[in-house]
Enzyme design. Structure first.
Site, PDB file in Angstrom:
ATOM      1  N   ASP A   8       0.819  -1.215   0.000  1.00 36.21           N
ATOM      2  CA  ASP A   8       0.000   0.000   0.000  1.00 36.21           C
ATOM      3  C   ASP A   8       0.862   1.279   0.000  1.00 36.21           C
ATOM      4  OD1 ASP A   8      -1.467  -2.273   0.834  1.00 36.21           O
ATOM      5  OD2 ASP A   8      -2.934  -1.039   1.905  1.00 36.21           O
ATOM      6  N   ASN A  40      -4.215   3.821  -0.602  1.00 33.15           N
ATOM      7  CA  ASN A  40      -3.939   4.917   0.330  1.00 33.15           C
ATOM      8  C   ASN A  40      -3.136   6.039  -0.313  1.00 33.15           C
ATOM      9  OD1 ASN A  40      -3.487   2.130   2.148  1.00 33.15           O
ATOM     10  ND2 ASN A  40      -4.895   3.619   3.016  1.00 33.15           N
ATOM     11  N   ASN A  67     -10.403  -1.577   0.725  1.00 27.20           N
ATOM     12  CA  ASN A  67     -11.594  -1.028   1.369  1.00 27.20           C
ATOM     13  C   ASN A  67     -11.725   0.490   1.234  1.00 27.20           C
ATOM     14  OD1 ASN A  67      -9.236  -1.503   3.105  1.00 27.20           O
ATOM     15  ND2 ASN A  67     -10.396  -0.417   4.661  1.00 27.20           N
ATOM     16  N   HIS A  68     -10.639   1.198   0.888  1.00 32.30           N
ATOM     17  CA  HIS A  68     -10.711   2.668   0.749  1.00 32.30           C
ATOM     18  C   HIS A  68     -10.914   3.120  -0.699  1.00 32.30           C
ATOM     19  CE1 HIS A  68      -9.853   3.216   4.907  1.00 32.30           C
ATOM     20  NE2 HIS A  68      -8.623   2.741   4.850  1.00 32.30           N
ATOM     21  N   HIS A 149      -6.686  -8.364  -0.170  1.00 32.64           N
ATOM     22  CA  HIS A 149      -6.627  -7.216   0.738  1.00 32.64           C
ATOM     23  C   HIS A 149      -7.492  -7.549   1.952  1.00 32.64           C
ATOM     24  CE1 HIS A 149      -5.728  -2.933   1.297  1.00 32.64           C
ATOM     25  NE2 HIS A 149      -6.918  -2.835   1.855  1.00 32.64           N
ATOM     26  N   HIS A 174      -3.080  -4.630   3.062  1.00 30.67           N
ATOM     27  CA  HIS A 174      -4.008  -3.942   3.958  1.00 30.67           C
ATOM     28  C   HIS A 174      -3.450  -3.632   5.343  1.00 30.67           C
ATOM     29  CE1 HIS A 174      -7.653  -2.612   6.024  1.00 30.67           C
ATOM     30  NE2 HIS A 174      -7.515  -3.583   6.894  1.00 30.67           N
ATOM     31  N   HIS A 176      -0.371  -3.046   6.216  1.00 28.41           N
ATOM     32  CA  HIS A 176       0.786  -2.141   6.098  1.00 28.41           C
ATOM     33  C   HIS A 176       2.010  -2.650   6.866  1.00 28.41           C
ATOM     34  CE1 HIS A 176      -1.723   1.670   4.852  1.00 28.41           C
ATOM     35  NE2 HIS A 176      -2.216   0.558   4.366  1.00 28.41           N
TER      36      HIS A 176
HETATM   37 FE   LIG Z   1      -3.990   0.225   3.141  1.00 27.01          FE
HETATM   38 FE   LIG Z   2      -7.076  -1.383   3.393  1.00 21.33          FE
END
Ligand SMILES: [Fe+2]
Ligand SMILES: [Fe+2]
Length: 257
Positions: A8, A40, A67-68, A149, A174, A176
């Site tokens: 990410d 991100n 998810n973002h 993820h 996800h 990190h």
């Molecule tokens: Fe992330």
């Molecule tokens: Fe995420």
């Protein structure tokens, strides 16, 4: 075929570090294709259209998300183009975009599949059923790389067992935080629970630790900002030959070294 998969990318510092990492990897490692999770990349949450253009220009061929992905509305038409930026395949069908992309390289075709976990995450369609359908649809001669993820290590390992022998890499994203369990299952499927992130070192998952700590200590909503300072790009080098993963090597680029 040699693939660089980057974790990410977090905000402006993550993009700065990723640019250096991609330049170094393509110059010295003989990488054929670069895949990165970009969920991100804009301000630490989501991916805006302008940012995706910047990431393509630095040499990222395929972007995965998580998810973002829906944070910036102007990314929806970019996702709808289906030309290299993915959203998790198991979002319900009316969602724009796709969770699978075929990219041609001089070393052969690579298929990237993007899935979202459900344990400790929002409700989405079953990632295992989605994986089944997409793997069946992929060309038989392609190298298949899956970005799963997900939050739970158990769900990620379960996906690795589900897809072992059928795809060539299952890369977790996800959290990190990179894990040290990279392996090759059955001599075919490379796996790592989480590849990590591209972002500042002095941070909580890329964010300013002061704000994260304030939220944990008070239980109240506190606005997070992306941290800065020197950082690192965490990735994995995936080597593929004759239908097998023949190398699954964690790779780190440290800024300034
Ligand atoms: Fe992330
Ligand atoms: Fe995420």
């Amino acid at each position: 075929m040699r693939i660089l998969f980057l974790g990410d990318i977090v905000g402006r510092p993550g993009r700065r570090i990723a640019r250096q990492a991609v330049a170094k990897a393509t110059a010295s490692l003989g990488v054929d294709v670069v895949v990165a999770n970009v969920e991100n990349a804009s301000g630490g949450v989501g991916i805006a259209a302008k940012t995706w253009g910047e990431l393509c220009a630095m040499g990222i061929h395929v972007g995965t998300t998580g998810n973002h992905v829906w944070k910036h509305r102007d990314i929806e038409p970019v996702l709808a183009r289906r030309d290299g930026l993915l959203r998790p395949a198991n979002y319900p069908e009316p969602a724009p975009g796709t969770g699978m992309h075929l990219h041609s390289t001089p070393a052969g075709p690579v298929v990237v599949i993007n899935l979202l976990g459900r344990t400790f995450m929002e409700a989405v369609d079953c990632p295992f059923a989605a994986a089944d359908a997409l793997v069946a649809a992929a060309p038989a001669d392609a190298c298949i790389v899956v970005d799963f993820h997900a939050e739970a290590t158990s769900e990620k390992w379960a996906m690795a067992h589900f897809l072992r022998g059928r795809v060539h890499a299952v890369v977790g994203t996800h959290t990190h935080v990179p894990t040290r369990d990279a392996t090759i299952l059955d001599g075919v499927t490379g796996y790592i629970t989480d590849v990590g992130m591209c972002g500042p070192r002095e941070s909580c998952l890329g964010m300013d630790p002061k704000a994260v700590l304030a939220r944990f200590r008070t239980g109240r909503p506190v606005r997070f900002t992306v941290a800065d300072g020197p950082g690192a790009a965490h990735g994995v080098i995936i080597d593929w030959a004759e239908g097998r993963c023949v190398g699954m090597s964690p790779w780190e680029y440290t800024e300034g070294l």
